[in-house]
Structures are given as C-alpha cells and as structure tokens.
Design an enzyme around this catalytic site. Structure first.
Site, PDB file in Angstrom:
ATOM      1  CG  ASN A 181      -1.668   1.237   1.470  1.00 14.88           C
ATOM      2  OD1 ASN A 181      -1.766   2.076   0.568  1.00 14.88           O
ATOM      3  ND2 ASN A 181      -2.231   1.397   2.673  1.00 14.88           N
ATOM      4  CG  HIS A 219      -5.821   2.176   5.291  1.00 14.79           C
ATOM      5  ND1 HIS A 219      -5.370   3.115   6.184  1.00 14.79           N
ATOM      6  CD2 HIS A 219      -4.818   1.280   5.127  1.00 14.79           C
ATOM      7  CE1 HIS A 219      -4.130   2.787   6.545  1.00 14.79           C
ATOM      8  NE2 HIS A 219      -3.778   1.686   5.918  1.00 14.79           N
ATOM      9  CD  GLU A 227      -3.540  -2.278   7.379  1.00  9.15           C
ATOM     10  OE1 GLU A 227      -2.429  -2.505   6.916  1.00  9.15           O
ATOM     11  OE2 GLU A 227      -4.199  -1.256   7.096  1.00  9.15           O
ATOM     12  CB  SER A 257       5.100  -1.793  12.023  1.00 12.63           C
ATOM     13  OG  SER A 257       4.743  -0.430  12.246  1.00 12.63           O
TER      14      SER A 257
HETATM   15  P1  PGA Z   1       2.791   0.381   7.698  1.00 17.98           P
HETATM   16  O1  PGA Z   1       1.349   0.627   7.030  1.00 17.98           O
HETATM   17  O2  PGA Z   1       3.317  -0.915   7.128  1.00 17.98           O
HETATM   18  O3  PGA Z   1       3.617   1.569   7.267  1.00 17.98           O
HETATM   19  O4  PGA Z   1       2.598   0.299   9.160  1.00 17.98           O
HETATM   20  C1  PGA Z   1       0.480  -0.452   6.803  1.00 17.98           C
HETATM   21  C2  PGA Z   1      -0.834   0.058   6.269  1.00 17.98           C
HETATM   22  O5  PGA Z   1      -1.311   1.097   6.733  1.00 17.98           O
HETATM   23  O6  PGA Z   1      -1.429  -0.556   5.354  1.00 17.98           O
END
Ligand code: PGA
Length: 251
Positions: free
Chosen positions: A10, A95, A167, A213
């Site tokens: 993403n 999201h 998430e 992350s």
């Molecule tokens: P991140 O974002 O890997 O930078 O934590 C993940 C996401 O929001 O899809």
C-alpha cells in the site's frame, strides 16, 4: 485449508508517476515465488503507468479506495469501472486512515465493498482497533462491528470473494507490530466470526492479511501463524529491497 499468501504493498500518498514506475520495475525484477500473490496499490495518479509496467508479469494491481457508483457527480472519488479500465483487480477499502482522517463510516465502507464486488473488483476490507480500544478491552467488539457492518448484505461464493486485512491502528506506521500471538488471536477470531456469517468452506477460503509495521525482520514469524494469510505493507513496501524480502518470506 491452504490459502494462497498475498503480499500487498500500500503505497499510500507516495510516489510521482516516474518514481512509481521505477519501484514497480524493481519489484517485478525481484524473484517472486510462484506459490504467492503480490499486489501493488500505488496512488490513483500512478495506477495506469504501474499497470503498464507490470502487465505480462504475475504482479496484481490494486487501488487504495473505490466508489460504489460507476460514474456521476462524486468529486474526488474514483469508480470501479475506471479502476478496472487501468487493470486493477482489487481495492483496499476502509483503511484506518480513511476512517480516521476522512471520516469514512462503516456504512460508507459497506457501500464501497458492495460496489467493488458488483464490478468484479475484490475488496480488501481493512479493520482494526485503536490503542485506546485495545487497552479498554474493546478490541473484539470493535472488530466484530467493523466486520459485520462492512459486510452487511454482502453475498459470497460462486466467484464472489473478499479479503480482510487486520491492521491494529496502533501498529500502523509506528514501528510497533502486534506480537505474533496477538495477530493470530485476532485472525482466528475473525475467521470464526466469518464462519458464523458465511458457510464454513467459504469462510475458510477468505484470506486474512495482517498489516501494521510489517518489515523484513518480522514477516517470517507473522506468516508462520496458521491464520495469517498475507500482509498489507505500507512503509516497507516503498523500497524494492525490503518489499522484495517480504515477498520472499519463509515460514
Ligand atoms: P505500515 O502501514 O506498514 O507503514 O505500518 C500499513 C498500512 O497502513 O497498510
């Protein structure tokens, strides 16, 4: 039930068209094992260009959001037919940044899921609790609400598929990852919830991705969990070498 892993990048609001083309080119040049799917979700402005770069490869194209209508007076939104036109097969919906920064509600997210499916795009429905909700023991209530409301009236089966991405909001872009135990616990909870909403065989086929992350150092352990079927990756998807390592996870 063997579910084919999906590693999705993403890119959020990053990359000019030229940067996006370079990144996509580098990613298709990295080794991609044949037993997994890889999806790139660049910003809308780069979809068409990235679609051309990856055409002929096994890499899939996805959008970061989608409207429920095909066309009309919806300033600032983008339609499922427009996304299909540039080669998208999936769309990220709900999201936490859409929910929190832009105020998208479960009801709106549900409309987006329905609209995407109606036009043959596979929705990646994102769900996740905030830190405050986790600390006050509301995680499972919040996730259940997001799943039930996001999928209200959605019929699955005979080619109609969805993907869910868990998430935790506190893990997105913070460098804090859910422990593998926390991730597996939620994924199993979501799968069991889906099994109450859909037939068991349909629920067992739904891929549930983890996001927040994900990086080259934690991807192997996360992917080693029974109910973690892939990753939705933000920051670490913006560099070909780190995303390349994520794609090449070893269980
Ligand atoms: P991140 O974002 O890997 O930078 O934590 C993940 C996401 O929001 O899809």
């Amino acid at each position: 039930m063997e579910r084919r892993p999906l590693l999705a990048g993403n890119w959020k609001m990053h990359t000019t068209v030229a940067e996006a083309e370079d990144l996509a080119r580098a990613i298709i040049q990295s080794q991609i094992p044949a037993d997994r799917d890889v999806l790139l979700a660049p910003p809308f402005t780069a979809l068409s260009a990235v679609g051309k770069v990856i055409s002929g490869s096994a890499v899939l194209l996805g959008a970061q959001n989608v409207c429920w209508e095909e066309k009309g007076a919806f300033t600032g939104d983008i339609s499922p037919t427009m996304l299909k036109d540039v080669g998208c097969s999936m769309a990220i919906i709900g999201h936490s940044e859409r929910r929190q920064i832009f105020g998208e509600s479960d009801a709106m997210i549900n409309k987006r899921v329905a609209g995407a499916m109606q036009h043959g795009l596979t929705p990646i429905l994102c769900i996740g609790e905030t830190l405050d909700e986790r600390e006050t023991d509301q995680t499972f209530r919040v996730l259940e609400e997001q799943v039930r409301n996001g999928l209200a009236g959605i019929v699955l089966g005979s080619g109609k598929k969805i993907i869910v991405a868990y998430e935790p909001v506190w893990a997105i872009g913070t460098g804090k990852t859910a422990s593998v135990g926390q991730a597996q616990e939620v994924h199993l909870f979501v799968r069991e919830l889906l099994a109450t909403m859909y037939e068991k065989n349909i629920a067992s086929e739904i891929r549930i991705l983890y996001g927040g992350s994900v990086n080259p150092d934690n991807v192997d352990d996360l992917m080693g969990q029974d109910d973690v079927d892939g990753a939705l990756v933000g920051g670490a998807a913006l560099k070909a070498d780190s995303f390349g390592r994520i794609i090449n996870f070893n269980k």
